[in-house]
Every structure is written in structure tokens, then in C-alpha cells.
Scaffold this active site. Structure first.
Site, PDB file in Angstrom:
ATOM      1  N   CYS A 119       0.811  -1.218   0.000  1.00 14.47           N
ATOM      2  CA  CYS A 119       0.000   0.000   0.000  1.00 14.47           C
ATOM      3  C   CYS A 119       0.845   1.268   0.000  1.00 14.47           C
ATOM      4  O   CYS A 119       2.063   1.223  -0.044  1.00 14.47           O
ATOM      5  CB  CYS A 119      -1.020  -0.064   1.119  1.00 14.47           C
ATOM      6  SG  CYS A 119      -2.285  -1.321   0.765  1.00 14.47           S
ATOM      7  N   SER A 468      -6.036  11.579  -2.350  1.00 15.14           N
ATOM      8  CA  SER A 468      -5.950  10.146  -2.582  1.00 15.14           C
ATOM      9  C   SER A 468      -5.956   9.907  -4.076  1.00 15.14           C
ATOM     10  O   SER A 468      -6.522  10.687  -4.851  1.00 15.14           O
ATOM     11  CB  SER A 468      -7.154   9.453  -1.941  1.00 15.14           C
ATOM     12  OG  SER A 468      -7.286   8.138  -2.427  1.00 15.14           O
TER      13      SER A 468
END
Length: 556
Positions: A119, A468
């Protein structure tokens, strides 16, 4: 062998006794010691399967003649950390990951490394460490999540956040939101669109530090276990041939990665991480490199949130190497760069095939003739700002409207969900930069609320924080200098007119220089939001977003 520094000779007899305590055999003492950096934990969906990846890497290393030794790296789930103080602790882990890996690798004198991230911050953090350490190093990630399905359509985490915005607007019931909750994230893996985690895993292939499929093979496919074993084989091959990370991670390789970034339509966060990685190899990466590369690089992919395709689709279409082949065919890549296969980029991609021209557009039929990212400058962002151009609807590429100014993400979200933001507005969220946040929080909640309330084609958002990879719309982040150091974004007042022109790379606050100078003279620094712990130390050392939010090295 570097590991002989810790194991060989009479001087290291005490250390050998400790290796003995670990269960090492005398035969293993004579073999290369390969550190496997495991980002496994039980709180990040993208990392919950990494134990299986690590086990496969260990087998590969052992079969190829090395001794695998596992040690950990931390990881934060940005989705779980989103919308509260936890997001301040996301970006800052990148440097902790790099530093702790450096410490472990040098303290124990590993001969080679296999990095197993997945991630958002683990991939760049471990790439930074790889560049510092300059050992034979291969990356193999945990892989992307499969797309979810709601109402017969593929969905992902960005759909979930936008559902919350739709609920706030009265357009979706609580039961419908819960249906999204149950179905948008169906498997382990990094979230299924071209968000930051998948962007960086794909760019690891473009850099030459990952094997084919590292960025795209889904987490739940057995093919990923085979890939992990091959990563073990590859690192031992690198060791035997004397190939190290900095022979691969060159200036040319970083520019290749930026070019592939443009074609894929990657997250704006890549414009934080590529400069930080480049810094570790001594390459002064200016974010303005993005614009000339974008001008000549076609955008070939529209993966979520920009479009309806997902990582599994990109994988089936031929993956990153197929995209690279399209770019190489028109001379946009340096094909002489070395990779972890021991071959050049050109040799690797020679036989790559684009199997689905709807997922990977051919270069003669791109989504746009320009790349996925753009860097905007002007009196509001003298040192630059970043937008994911490929995720902006055409009618918002040029926009002008009144500033709606907020000094925190929470205040902005309350206004958006409270119906106080209207068509044409330019939402400004400041004091959320690397120093001011501190930690440069992602703004997925406000961008998703804007989209969910049906304002995505009429409202822009500007921040010295970041977005994001799941954000879409006219979302402009990394505004530098940030508000906390007195950048012009700190001087914006409610109702000021802001003009955005993405095709011409400009963002202008329509206020006279004299008025801005008068406002600047009155500006006072804010009290730090955090005065203790790691965030306080981070805020004292971090640079601005346009420099990749790297940490300053103290002068001795």
C-alpha cells in the site's frame, strides 16, 4: 559477501553464536544472507496476504542458493486512517519505513534484499531505502484487490466514499450505502483502481525494480505466488551478477517512470514519491519535469476513478509492459535502462502485446494526447501544484470562481455536506500541508463529498494538502509554498476570484500584487497543531510538497 562482516572470522565468533541461536546451520553461514522486508500486518487489507507472498519469496531465495531472513516494515491503511487524526500519520510513515529498513539492513549486513510492500507509503519508502543501500534488490508487492460489484457494475473504494456524499445530498438511502459497504472491497489487496498503491507498484515495474506483473496481478491469483518465487530467484541472479539497485534506479529510469505515470493516469501522490526516490540517488527532480513529458505522452488508460476499468482489466490487457511497449514504439522511453531481470527495458518489453485496446488505448487513439498529470503555477502556487488532469471532466479544465476558504479539512467537509458550497465555487483548504498538517493529509472525503453531491463538474478544490489516488475532479493539491510557511494560499480571502487553466498549466489568484503584499505584511504564523511526538519532529524537518516532502538533512 557483505554478511561475512557479521559472521566470519574469530572476531565475529560471538555473532556466530547468536546465528546459532537462530537455528542457522554451518552450511547456511557460508551462503548469501537475503533480507526479506515484510510489510505484513492484520489491519491493512492490502497487507493481510503478504505472509503468503513472503513464504513464496523465501522458497525462491532458498532454491536459488541464498538464506532468506525476514524482518518487518510498518504500514498504514489510508482508507481506515481517512477523515480523522490518523491521516496525519500516513505520509510520515514513508520516511520511517525507509529509515528503519536502512537500519536493519546495515546493522545485520544483508547481502541482498527482497522488498514486499503493497500500500501507499510502503512502496516509495522501500524504494527510497533500496536506493540508499544499493544492494541487489527486487520488489514484489501483495497485489491489487479485485473490483467489487454493485448493481451489476464494477465498483471500488472511491465509489464507497462518493456513496457517503450521495447520502448526504439525499440521493442515496442508508440501506443503499450499506450495500456498497458489503460489496465494493471483496478481497484482500490494494484497492482496485489506479490509486496511489497501484500507481507506485506499477511504477516499480517502469523503474525496472519489479518483475512483470508486479503492479497488476491480483492479490488472490496463484500467479502472484509464482511471481514471488521468481522474485527470490531474481534477487539471487542479481547477487551473482553484481547488479545493485542504483545501477537500475538511474535518472533515466525515474524519467521512464514519470512517462509511464502519464500514460497510466497515476495518482497525484506519485509527484510526491518520485522526487523523494530521485533525491536518494542524487537526482534533483523538479516537479515541472511533468509538463514537458505530459505534452508529448498520450494518456492511454482510464482506470478508476478516471474511468470504468480496474487493475484486473489492465492485467488481462497486458499490464504495465504492454503500456510501455506502446510508449517505446514512438520513442518515449529509454529502452537501454537495466532492470531486475538482468535485461534492459527494451529486451523485456520486446514481445509485450496490447490485448485490449479499450483498456490500453493504442498511441494513435489515446484518451488524450497529453499525460495524466499536470503541474500548475501562478501567484497562488509559485513553486507549483499538482492535478490529475485525466480525472478532470472537460468542462472543468478551465474554471474561474470565488474562493470558499477553510483552514482545515473538517470545516470544509461540514460546509460541503451542509449544502453551503454551490456551483462555480473554488474550495480552498489550507494549513494541511507537510508542515502545517502536519503530515499532509489526503483529501478524499471532501473530493468524494463534492462528487457525491453532484458538484464534480462545477466545483474545484485547491489545497496545500494532497489527494488520494481515488480522488477525481478538479482537485489541485501540493500547493507550494504551503500556508504554514506563509505561502500565498495563506493569503486567500473569502470571495477572492481564482482562475484555473489546466491546459496552460496556470492557477491565478485575481488579487493585485499590492494587495497580496499588504496581506502578507499582516500574516502571522499559526501555532503548531501538534507539539509532541514524531509529528512534531516531522514538522520541524519536512520540506514542501514540490520537493516531495523529503526531510531536511541537518548540517553538521
Amino acid at each position: 559477501m557483505r554478511s561475512d562482516n557479521a559472521r566470519a572470522g574469530m572476531q565475529q565468533a560471538p555473532a556466530r553464536s547468536l546465528f546459532n541461536a537462530l537455528g542457522f546451520t554451518s552450511e547456511e553461514m557460508k551462503k548469501p544472507m537475503v533480507g526479506i522486508v515484510s510489510s505484513y500486518n492484520e489491519i491493512v487489507p492490502g497487507h493481510m496476504n503478504i505472509d503468503k507472498i513472503v513464504d513464496a519469496v523465501k522458497l525462491g531465495v532458498a532454491e536459488a542458493g541464498g538464506v532468506p531472513v525476514v524482518f518487518p516494515a510498518i504500514a498504514v491503511c489510508d482508507g481506515i486512517a481517512m477523515g480523522h487524526i490518523g491521516m496525519k500519520y500516513s505520509l510520515v510513515t514513508r520516511d520511517l519505513i525507509a529509515d528503519s529498513t536502512e537500519c536493519m539492513a546495515l546493522a545485520h549486513q544483508f547481502d541482498a534484499l527482497v522488498m514486499v510492500p503493497n500500500c501507499d507509503k510502503n512502496v516509495p519508502g522501500l524504494l527510497m531505502a533500496a536506493a540508499r543501500l544499493d544492494l541487489p534488490t527486487v520488489f514484489v508487492s501483495g497485489g491489487p484487490m479485485l473490483a467489487g460489484h454493485v448493481g451489476g457494475q464494477k465498483r471500488s473504494l472511491s465509489s464507497m466514499f462518493e456513496a457517503v456524499g450521495a447520502h448526504a445530498a439525499g440521493n442515496m438511502s442508508e440501506e443503499e450505502v450499506e450495500n456498497f459497504v458489503e460489496n465494493v472491497c471483496p478481497t484482500c489487496g490494494s484497492c482496485s483502481g489506479m490509486y496511489t498503491a497501484n500507481s507506485m507498484n506499477c511504477l516499480t515495474e517502469a523503474l525496472g525494480m519489479g518483475l512483470r506483473g508486479n503492479g497488476t496481478i491480483p492479490a488472490v491469483y496463484s500467479e502472484r505466488i509464482r511471481l514471488a518465487k521468481r522474485a527470490g530467484y531474481a534477487v539471487m541472479d542479481m547477487y551473482n551478477k553484481g547488479i545493485t539497485a542504483r545501477q537500475i534506479m538511474t535518472k533515466e529510469a525515474v524519467l521512464n517512470a514519470l512517462t509511464v505515470d502519464m500514460a497510466l493516469g497515476c495518482s497525484t501522490n506519485s509527484m510526491l514519491h518520485l522526487p523523494a526516490i530521485a533525491h536518494e540517488i542524487g537526482f534533483d527532480f523538479d516537479i515541472e519535469f511533468a509538463n514537458p513529458i505530459s505534452e508529448k505522452t498520450p494518456n492511454l488508460c482510464h482506470l478508476a476513478p478516471a474511468g470504468p476499468t480496474y487493475m484486473e482489466d489492465l492485467n488481462e490487457a497486458g499490464g504495465v509492459w504492454a503500456v510501455m511497449k506502446e510508449l517505446a514504439d514512438i520513442g518515449l522511453l529509454n529502452t537501454d535502462c537495466l532492470t531486475v531481470t538482468g535485461k534492459t527495458v527494451g529486451e523485456n518489453i520486446a514481445n509485450a502485446i496490447n490485448k485490449n485496446p479499450e483498456v490500453i488505448r493504442p498511441v494513435d487513439n489515446p484518451y488524450t494526447k497529453t499525460g495524466g498529470l499536470a503541474v500548475l503555477k501562478g501567484n497562488l502556487a509559485p513553486d507549483g501544484s499538482v492535478v490529475k488532469r485525466s480525472a478532470v471532466v472537460p468542462e472543468m479544465l478551465v474554471h474561474e470562481g470565488p474562493a470558499r476558504v477553510f483552514d482545515s479539512e473538517e470545516d470544509a467537509i461540514a460546509a460541503i455536506k451542509g449544502g453551503k458550497i454551490v456551483e462555480g465555487d473554488v474550495v480552498v483548504i489550507r494549513y494541511e500541508g507537510p508542515k502545517g498538517g502536519p503530515g499532509m493529509r489526503e483529501m478524499l472525503n471532501p473530493t468524494s463529498a463534492i462528487a457525491g453531491m453532484g458538484l464534480g463538474s462545477s466545483v474545484a478544490l485547491i489545497t496545500d494538502g494532497r489527494f488520494s489516488g481515488a480522488s477525481r475532479g478538479a482537485s489541485i493539491g501540493h500547493v507550494s509554498p504551503e500556508a504554514a510557511v506563509g505561502g500565498p494560499i495563506a493569503l486567500v480571502e473569502e470571495g477572492d476570484i481564482i482562475a484555473i487553466d489546466i491546459p496552460n498549466y496556470t492557477m491565478t489568484l485575481k488579487v493585485s500584487d499590492e494587495e497580496l503584499a499588504a496581506r502578507k505584511a499582516k500574516w502571522q504564523p499559526r501555532e503548531p497543531k501538534v507539539t509532541t511526538g514524531y509529528l512534531r519532529r516531522y514538522a520541524a524537518q519536512v520540506t514542501s510538497g514540490n520537493r516531495g516532502a523529503i526531510l531536511r538533512t541537518p548540517e553538521f
